[in-house]
Design a protein around this motif. Structure first.
Motif, PDB file in Angstrom:
ATOM      1  N   GLU A 104      30.619 -22.856  -5.237  1.00 50.24           N
ATOM      2  CA  GLU A 104      29.847 -23.947  -4.653  1.00 50.24           C
ATOM      3  C   GLU A 104      28.906 -24.496  -5.711  1.00 50.24           C
ATOM      4  O   GLU A 104      28.501 -23.772  -6.620  1.00 50.24           O
ATOM      5  CB  GLU A 104      29.005 -23.447  -3.468  1.00 50.24           C
ATOM      6  N   THR A 114      23.008 -11.058  -4.202  1.00 46.62           N
ATOM      7  CA  THR A 114      22.822 -11.661  -2.887  1.00 46.62           C
ATOM      8  C   THR A 114      21.356 -11.541  -2.513  1.00 46.62           C
ATOM      9  O   THR A 114      20.836 -10.425  -2.411  1.00 46.62           O
ATOM     10  CB  THR A 114      23.696 -10.954  -1.833  1.00 46.62           C
ATOM     11  N   TRP A 165      35.509 -15.614  -1.341  1.00 44.26           N
ATOM     12  CA  TRP A 165      34.372 -16.187  -2.066  1.00 44.26           C
ATOM     13  C   TRP A 165      34.807 -17.505  -2.675  1.00 44.26           C
ATOM     14  O   TRP A 165      35.803 -17.568  -3.398  1.00 44.26           O
ATOM     15  CB  TRP A 165      33.865 -15.234  -3.140  1.00 44.26           C
ATOM     16  N   GLN A 185      33.698 -17.794   2.738  1.00 44.58           N
ATOM     17  CA  GLN A 185      34.346 -18.658   3.717  1.00 44.58           C
ATOM     18  C   GLN A 185      35.699 -18.056   4.078  1.00 44.58           C
ATOM     19  O   GLN A 185      36.553 -17.889   3.211  1.00 44.58           O
ATOM     20  CB  GLN A 185      34.536 -20.070   3.159  1.00 44.58           C
ATOM     21  N   ARG A 196      27.228 -20.065  -8.106  1.00 49.71           N
ATOM     22  CA  ARG A 196      26.950 -19.795  -6.694  1.00 49.71           C
ATOM     23  C   ARG A 196      28.269 -19.748  -5.945  1.00 49.71           C
ATOM     24  O   ARG A 196      29.149 -20.591  -6.163  1.00 49.71           O
ATOM     25  CB  ARG A 196      26.061 -20.898  -6.124  1.00 49.71           C
ATOM     26  N   GLN A 197      28.398 -18.759  -5.069  1.00 51.57           N
ATOM     27  CA  GLN A 197      29.568 -18.659  -4.211  1.00 51.57           C
ATOM     28  C   GLN A 197      29.125 -18.413  -2.775  1.00 51.57           C
ATOM     29  O   GLN A 197      28.093 -17.787  -2.536  1.00 51.57           O
ATOM     30  CB  GLN A 197      30.482 -17.514  -4.660  1.00 51.57           C
ATOM     31  N   THR A 198      29.933 -18.920  -1.849  1.00 52.50           N
ATOM     32  CA  THR A 198      29.712 -18.639  -0.435  1.00 52.50           C
ATOM     33  C   THR A 198      30.981 -18.009   0.129  1.00 52.50           C
ATOM     34  O   THR A 198      32.091 -18.261  -0.359  1.00 52.50           O
ATOM     35  CB  THR A 198      29.371 -19.917   0.358  1.00 52.50           C
ATOM     36  N   THR A 251      19.933 -12.952   3.333  1.00 51.64           N
ATOM     37  CA  THR A 251      21.044 -13.898   3.404  1.00 51.64           C
ATOM     38  C   THR A 251      22.347 -13.117   3.402  1.00 51.64           C
ATOM     39  O   THR A 251      22.422 -12.003   2.896  1.00 51.64           O
ATOM     40  CB  THR A 251      21.068 -14.875   2.200  1.00 51.64           C
ATOM     41  N   SER A 252      23.334 -13.698   3.965  1.00 53.68           N
ATOM     42  CA  SER A 252      24.661 -13.099   3.875  1.00 53.68           C
ATOM     43  C   SER A 252      25.638 -14.236   3.622  1.00 53.68           C
ATOM     44  O   SER A 252      25.404 -15.380   4.006  1.00 53.68           O
ATOM     45  CB  SER A 252      25.016 -12.349   5.158  1.00 53.68           C
ATOM     46  N   GLY A 253      26.676 -13.928   2.930  1.00 48.63           N
ATOM     47  CA  GLY A 253      27.676 -14.943   2.678  1.00 48.63           C
ATOM     48  C   GLY A 253      27.320 -15.891   1.546  1.00 48.63           C
ATOM     49  O   GLY A 253      27.939 -16.946   1.413  1.00 48.63           O
ATOM     50  N   GLU A 254      26.345 -15.535   0.719  1.00 45.31           N
ATOM     51  CA  GLU A 254      25.986 -16.354  -0.434  1.00 45.31           C
ATOM     52  C   GLU A 254      25.572 -15.422  -1.566  1.00 45.31           C
ATOM     53  O   GLU A 254      24.855 -14.450  -1.349  1.00 45.31           O
ATOM     54  CB  GLU A 254      24.831 -17.285  -0.081  1.00 45.31           C
ATOM     55  N   ARG A 255      26.057 -15.716  -2.780  1.00 50.26           N
ATOM     56  CA  ARG A 255      25.683 -14.892  -3.915  1.00 50.26           C
ATOM     57  C   ARG A 255      25.574 -15.751  -5.172  1.00 50.26           C
ATOM     58  O   ARG A 255      26.129 -16.845  -5.234  1.00 50.26           O
ATOM     59  CB  ARG A 255      26.676 -13.750  -4.117  1.00 50.26           C
TER      60      ARG A 255
END
Length: 135
Positions: free
Chosen positions: A106, A64, A103, A99, A95-97, A68-72
């Motif tokens: 994306e 990550t 996870w 939601q 890539r993942q977000t 940023t948060s919520g994206e890796r």
């Protein structure tokens, strides 16, 4: 990418020690030593999950980016050749977000994989030139 952030991915992090000695183009490894080291240097800021120098596979753990948060992101790099060639390298970026607490996979920007491959190749060529200059 490029310019002041060359040697980085996602615009952050720097490669490892720029002055490491490198053996010949494949000595002691099952793959090209320059591509191998170039790949490791390029993704040095990401946590390493596994690296097989004889099979030529590097897998990172999820990363990550700071701020940023919520994206890796996760990377898998395949060194496919004992020669320093552009077709001797294949990079996969995942890539993942986050939601709703899950996870979700994306897509990545179309240029990301090519940018990373170019950085690995540039680093590998730089190390080869440094070795040749010191010989």
């Amino acid at each position: 990418m490029g310019g002041d952030d060359s040697g980085t991915i996602f615009g952050i992090g720097k490669g490892r020690d720029q002055n490491r000695g490198i053996g010949g183009g494949g000595s002691g490894l099952g793959v090209n030593a320059f591509l191998w080291r170039g790949a490791l240097d390029t993704i040095a800021f990401m946590p390493l999950a596994s690296a097989d120098p004889f099979g030529g596979v590097i897998i990172t753990d999820w990363y990550t980016p700071p701020g940023t948060s919520g994206e890796r992101f996760k990377a898998t790099i395949y060194i496919l050749s004992r020669d320093l060639r552009s077709d001797g390298l294949r990079v996969n970026i995942f890539r993942q977000t986050l939601q709703n607490g899950q996870w979700v996979d994306e897509p990545i920007a179309a240029s990301t994989v090519g940018d990373i491959e170019n950085k690995v190749l540039a680093r590998a060529r730089q190390m080869r030139e440094q070795l040749q200059a010191s010989s």
